[in-house]
Write a protein that holds these residues in place. Sequence first.
Motif, PDB file in Angstrom:
ATOM      1  N   SER A   8       0.834  -1.214   0.000  1.00 44.00           N
ATOM      2  CA  SER A   8       0.000   0.000   0.000  1.00 44.00           C
ATOM      3  C   SER A   8       0.858   1.249   0.000  1.00 44.00           C
ATOM      4  O   SER A   8       0.557   2.244  -0.691  1.00 44.00           O
ATOM      5  CB  SER A   8      -0.924  -0.011   1.231  1.00 44.00           C
ATOM      6  OG  SER A   8      -1.820  -1.096   1.170  1.00 44.00           O
ATOM      7  N   LYS A   9       1.946   1.200   0.791  1.00 51.22           N
ATOM      8  CA  LYS A   9       2.856   2.352   0.805  1.00 51.22           C
ATOM      9  C   LYS A   9       3.504   2.550  -0.567  1.00 51.22           C
ATOM     10  O   LYS A   9       3.693   3.706  -1.026  1.00 51.22           O
ATOM     11  CB  LYS A   9       3.919   2.141   1.883  1.00 51.22           C
ATOM     12  CG  LYS A   9       3.386   2.296   3.309  1.00 51.22           C
ATOM     13  CD  LYS A   9       4.487   2.074   4.336  1.00 51.22           C
ATOM     14  CE  LYS A   9       3.975   2.279   5.749  1.00 51.22           C
ATOM     15  NZ  LYS A   9       5.044   2.092   6.749  1.00 51.22           N
ATOM     16  N   SER A  10       3.872   1.430  -1.243  1.00 52.22           N
ATOM     17  CA  SER A  10       4.465   1.523  -2.589  1.00 52.22           C
ATOM     18  C   SER A  10       3.469   2.118  -3.564  1.00 52.22           C
ATOM     19  O   SER A  10       3.804   2.968  -4.393  1.00 52.22           O
ATOM     20  CB  SER A  10       4.914   0.141  -3.056  1.00 52.22           C
ATOM     21  OG  SER A  10       5.428   0.212  -4.360  1.00 52.22           O
ATOM     22  N   ASP A  11       2.191   1.681  -3.407  1.00 52.90           N
ATOM     23  CA  ASP A  11       1.155   2.212  -4.298  1.00 52.90           C
ATOM     24  C   ASP A  11       0.972   3.707  -4.075  1.00 52.90           C
ATOM     25  O   ASP A  11       0.715   4.484  -5.029  1.00 52.90           O
ATOM     26  CB  ASP A  11      -0.167   1.482  -4.052  1.00 52.90           C
ATOM     27  CG  ASP A  11      -0.097   0.027  -4.543  1.00 52.90           C
ATOM     28  OD1 ASP A  11       0.795  -0.311  -5.313  1.00 52.90           O
ATOM     29  OD2 ASP A  11      -0.973  -0.782  -4.079  1.00 52.90           O
ATOM     30  N   VAL A  12       1.101   4.174  -2.849  1.00 50.92           N
ATOM     31  CA  VAL A  12       0.971   5.595  -2.534  1.00 50.92           C
ATOM     32  C   VAL A  12       2.086   6.392  -3.198  1.00 50.92           C
ATOM     33  O   VAL A  12       1.867   7.482  -3.764  1.00 50.92           O
ATOM     34  CB  VAL A  12       0.959   5.817  -1.011  1.00 50.92           C
ATOM     35  CG1 VAL A  12       1.113   7.301  -0.680  1.00 50.92           C
ATOM     36  CG2 VAL A  12      -0.326   5.281  -0.399  1.00 50.92           C
ATOM     37  N   GLU A  13       3.295   5.831  -3.148  1.00 50.84           N
ATOM     38  CA  GLU A  13       4.444   6.516  -3.749  1.00 50.84           C
ATOM     39  C   GLU A  13       4.243   6.650  -5.271  1.00 50.84           C
ATOM     40  O   GLU A  13       4.499   7.724  -5.870  1.00 50.84           O
ATOM     41  CB  GLU A  13       5.728   5.768  -3.460  1.00 50.84           C
ATOM     42  CG  GLU A  13       6.133   5.846  -1.990  1.00 50.84           C
ATOM     43  CD  GLU A  13       7.375   5.019  -1.692  1.00 50.84           C
ATOM     44  OE1 GLU A  13       7.887   4.338  -2.620  1.00 50.84           O
ATOM     45  OE2 GLU A  13       7.832   5.018  -0.525  1.00 50.84           O
ATOM     46  N   VAL A  14       3.759   5.572  -5.910  1.00 49.47           N
ATOM     47  CA  VAL A  14       3.528   5.600  -7.368  1.00 49.47           C
ATOM     48  C   VAL A  14       2.437   6.614  -7.680  1.00 49.47           C
ATOM     49  O   VAL A  14       2.546   7.438  -8.620  1.00 49.47           O
ATOM     50  CB  VAL A  14       3.163   4.198  -7.877  1.00 49.47           C
ATOM     51  CG1 VAL A  14       2.702   4.263  -9.332  1.00 49.47           C
ATOM     52  CG2 VAL A  14       4.352   3.259  -7.732  1.00 49.47           C
ATOM     53  N   ARG A  26       3.216  14.627 -11.564  1.00 47.87           N
ATOM     54  CA  ARG A  26       3.392  14.782 -13.025  1.00 47.87           C
ATOM     55  C   ARG A  26       2.135  15.355 -13.660  1.00 47.87           C
ATOM     56  O   ARG A  26       2.189  16.242 -14.529  1.00 47.87           O
ATOM     57  CB  ARG A  26       3.754  13.433 -13.642  1.00 47.87           C
ATOM     58  CG  ARG A  26       4.010  13.524 -15.141  1.00 47.87           C
ATOM     59  CD  ARG A  26       4.509  12.149 -15.593  1.00 47.87           C
ATOM     60  NE  ARG A  26       4.684  12.144 -17.047  1.00 47.87           N
ATOM     61  CZ  ARG A  26       3.755  11.885 -17.931  1.00 47.87           C
ATOM     62  NH1 ARG A  26       2.531  11.553 -17.510  1.00 47.87           N
ATOM     63  NH2 ARG A  26       3.995  11.936 -19.232  1.00 47.87           N
ATOM     64  N   ALA A  27       0.958  14.867 -13.150  1.00 47.47           N
ATOM     65  CA  ALA A  27      -0.298  15.358 -13.705  1.00 47.47           C
ATOM     66  C   ALA A  27      -0.487  16.824 -13.392  1.00 47.47           C
ATOM     67  O   ALA A  27      -1.038  17.600 -14.223  1.00 47.47           O
ATOM     68  CB  ALA A  27      -1.458  14.541 -13.150  1.00 47.47           C
ATOM     69  N   LYS A  39      -8.500  18.616 -17.221  1.00 49.27           N
ATOM     70  CA  LYS A  39      -8.732  18.653 -15.759  1.00 49.27           C
ATOM     71  C   LYS A  39      -9.391  17.371 -15.276  1.00 49.27           C
ATOM     72  O   LYS A  39      -9.132  16.891 -14.171  1.00 49.27           O
ATOM     73  CB  LYS A  39      -9.618  19.847 -15.442  1.00 49.27           C
ATOM     74  CG  LYS A  39      -9.752  20.082 -13.933  1.00 49.27           C
ATOM     75  CD  LYS A  39     -10.512  21.351 -13.663  1.00 49.27           C
ATOM     76  CE  LYS A  39     -10.592  21.584 -12.170  1.00 49.27           C
ATOM     77  NZ  LYS A  39     -11.292  22.819 -11.840  1.00 49.27           N
ATOM     78  N   GLN A  40     -10.205  16.738 -16.055  1.00 47.59           N
ATOM     79  CA  GLN A  40     -10.856  15.465 -15.668  1.00 47.59           C
ATOM     80  C   GLN A  40      -9.813  14.378 -15.448  1.00 47.59           C
ATOM     81  O   GLN A  40      -9.912  13.593 -14.504  1.00 47.59           O
ATOM     82  CB  GLN A  40     -11.843  15.047 -16.775  1.00 47.59           C
ATOM     83  CG  GLN A  40     -13.033  15.973 -16.874  1.00 47.59           C
ATOM     84  CD  GLN A  40     -13.969  15.562 -17.989  1.00 47.59           C
ATOM     85  OE1 GLN A  40     -13.592  14.809 -18.927  1.00 47.59           O
ATOM     86  NE2 GLN A  40     -15.198  16.120 -17.979  1.00 47.59           N
ATOM     87  N   GLU A  75      -5.807  12.206  -9.205  1.00 45.76           N
ATOM     88  CA  GLU A  75      -5.843  12.642  -7.807  1.00 45.76           C
ATOM     89  C   GLU A  75      -6.672  11.685  -6.963  1.00 45.76           C
ATOM     90  O   GLU A  75      -6.325  11.374  -5.822  1.00 45.76           O
ATOM     91  CB  GLU A  75      -6.403  14.072  -7.756  1.00 45.76           C
ATOM     92  CG  GLU A  75      -6.347  14.663  -6.363  1.00 45.76           C
ATOM     93  CD  GLU A  75      -6.914  16.055  -6.339  1.00 45.76           C
ATOM     94  OE1 GLU A  75      -6.503  16.850  -5.455  1.00 45.76           O
ATOM     95  OE2 GLU A  75      -7.791  16.392  -7.169  1.00 45.76           O
ATOM     96  N   SER A  76      -7.770  11.212  -7.557  1.00 49.12           N
ATOM     97  CA  SER A  76      -8.618  10.251  -6.836  1.00 49.12           C
ATOM     98  C   SER A  76      -7.886   8.938  -6.583  1.00 49.12           C
ATOM     99  O   SER A  76      -7.995   8.340  -5.503  1.00 49.12           O
ATOM    100  CB  SER A  76      -9.905  10.013  -7.640  1.00 49.12           C
ATOM    101  OG  SER A  76     -10.707   9.043  -7.031  1.00 49.12           O
ATOM    102  N   GLU A  77      -7.128   8.490  -7.502  1.00 42.38           N
ATOM    103  CA  GLU A  77      -6.345   7.250  -7.313  1.00 42.38           C
ATOM    104  C   GLU A  77      -5.333   7.426  -6.190  1.00 42.38           C
ATOM    105  O   GLU A  77      -5.066   6.503  -5.399  1.00 42.38           O
ATOM    106  CB  GLU A  77      -5.646   6.900  -8.629  1.00 42.38           C
ATOM    107  CG  GLU A  77      -6.595   6.422  -9.717  1.00 42.38           C
ATOM    108  CD  GLU A  77      -5.874   6.111 -11.015  1.00 42.38           C
ATOM    109  OE1 GLU A  77      -4.641   6.375 -11.077  1.00 42.38           O
ATOM    110  OE2 GLU A  77      -6.523   5.579 -11.933  1.00 42.38           O
TER     111      GLU A  77
END
Length: 545
Positions: A210-216, A223-224, A235-236, A242-244
Amino acid sequence: MNSKLKMGLGLGAIVIACGVIGTQALKKPTPSLPEKKLFEVADGKAGKAGEVTVTEEAMGLAEIKVTTTSAQRVAEEIKVTGTTLPTTTGLVRVTASTPGKVIGIRVRLGQKVQAGEALAVIESPELARAQADLRIARGRLSLAQDRLERAKRLVRLGSLANPPLEESKAKAIEAEKEVHEAEHHLSEEQTKLAEAESALAGLGSELRQSKSDVEVAKKRLDRASTLLAEELISKQEFERIESEYRRATTGVEVSQSDLAQGNARVLGAKSRVEAAEGELKLAKKRLAVLATGLGREERTLRSNVLNERELSGLTAQIAEARLEVQAGQERVQLLGGNSSEASNGGVITLSAPIAGTIQTIDLSLGEVIDPEHGAMTILDPSSLVIQCFVLSEVASRIAPQDRFVSTLESNELSGAEGVVTSVGVSTEDRTRKVPILGRISSQKRTLRAGAAFTGIIRTKNLNSRLMVPIEAVQDHQGKPTVYVSTAVKGTFEVRHVVLGLQQDGKVEIVEGLKAGESIAIKGTFYLKSEALKDSLSDGCCAVGG
């Protein structure tokens, strides 16, 4: 005058008639005999009344024996009169030993009873309870004795110790079962711990992921943001990235919570494992103790020690039961009841403690009496106290244990004897005399309290007195007479004397005879008949008055 002396003197009258005939054969007329001289002697006085002469042959045939008199030391005798009184043991008050109802009266006033004879019958509830307790105690004793006999038979068969051994075996088997259960429980808890630890490891991996997923997601979001600023993405698209990122962050928090719960489950599992290990240790220790006991029981069985222990226990029970029976018997007897096994109903029989006469009856049928009130009184007439009074100077010569002797002949006290029990230390106010008490007994059962007593007290004081055998004294028409040997062989002086006390077959000569004079002590009947015959043949009554 004593009865023996009167009897001896009275028999002289019988021999008078036969003396005339009998003496003719014994006496031979001798011209050389001196002439008899006869004198008058006043009544109650001493002195010569005449002489009598017999031949040597007559003396032999009549068995006349002569002896020289001498003074003797004899006990002093004091004449007394008094009355009989009941003794403390001769007048008995009969009471009941426990409260109860009178259901029978067996005697009447004035009735003579023997010791142990039934007087009355009483029904006592307290005695009935005591007898019931005694029967229960006897039942326990019998049961304990039966158990002991059964145990002895089992010992002989070698089976008395089996039940304890079997019990030990059963306990050992149960302990083994508990050990197996404890081992199984420990194994289960250890498995649960391993599972909890494995789950915890998985949760750790999930947290790292989960921590790795947060970093990605963070990098993509950064970048976005740059691309959005350059308007390279919509913007969508930016909001989707951002939601991910936010979902990845939430996943880390969930994984951290799951990991904390996994740690708690591991700690609980470890605690349960430790408890199961403790239970297993206790079960093994209990098994070891029971195994040791089982081994001891087996050794005891082989050595028969357990048999002895069981027998000792049963013997102790019998001893305790016997003490209960003994206590019950004593209580029943204390209440006046019968402690035999057949006794029942709380019935008490009042018995006469002494032989005697019923003096009072202080109860009636149906009445409830208690130990505080007397039921009857019994007088024992065979043991009475003599009370008499003497002058103080006479009392000083009397001491305890001096003999009492009755001199009455036609009285219930005839022949009774006793001893002085006490001598008063001061004079009685009314008579100014000293009281003397003595205990007197008789074989007769007709003695009563209040009877008149006349007799003598024979003290330990010894006086010098001239004593002669009673057979030496004859009665010449109411005058006591002795026959004094003179210097002339075969000649006896007929001498009236004054008599004194009489003791042990002898009588005192107070006046008319001196110590050293010789008198006839046997064959005096013959001398009397000769003297009376000669006085009558001479027409004189001097001899015998």
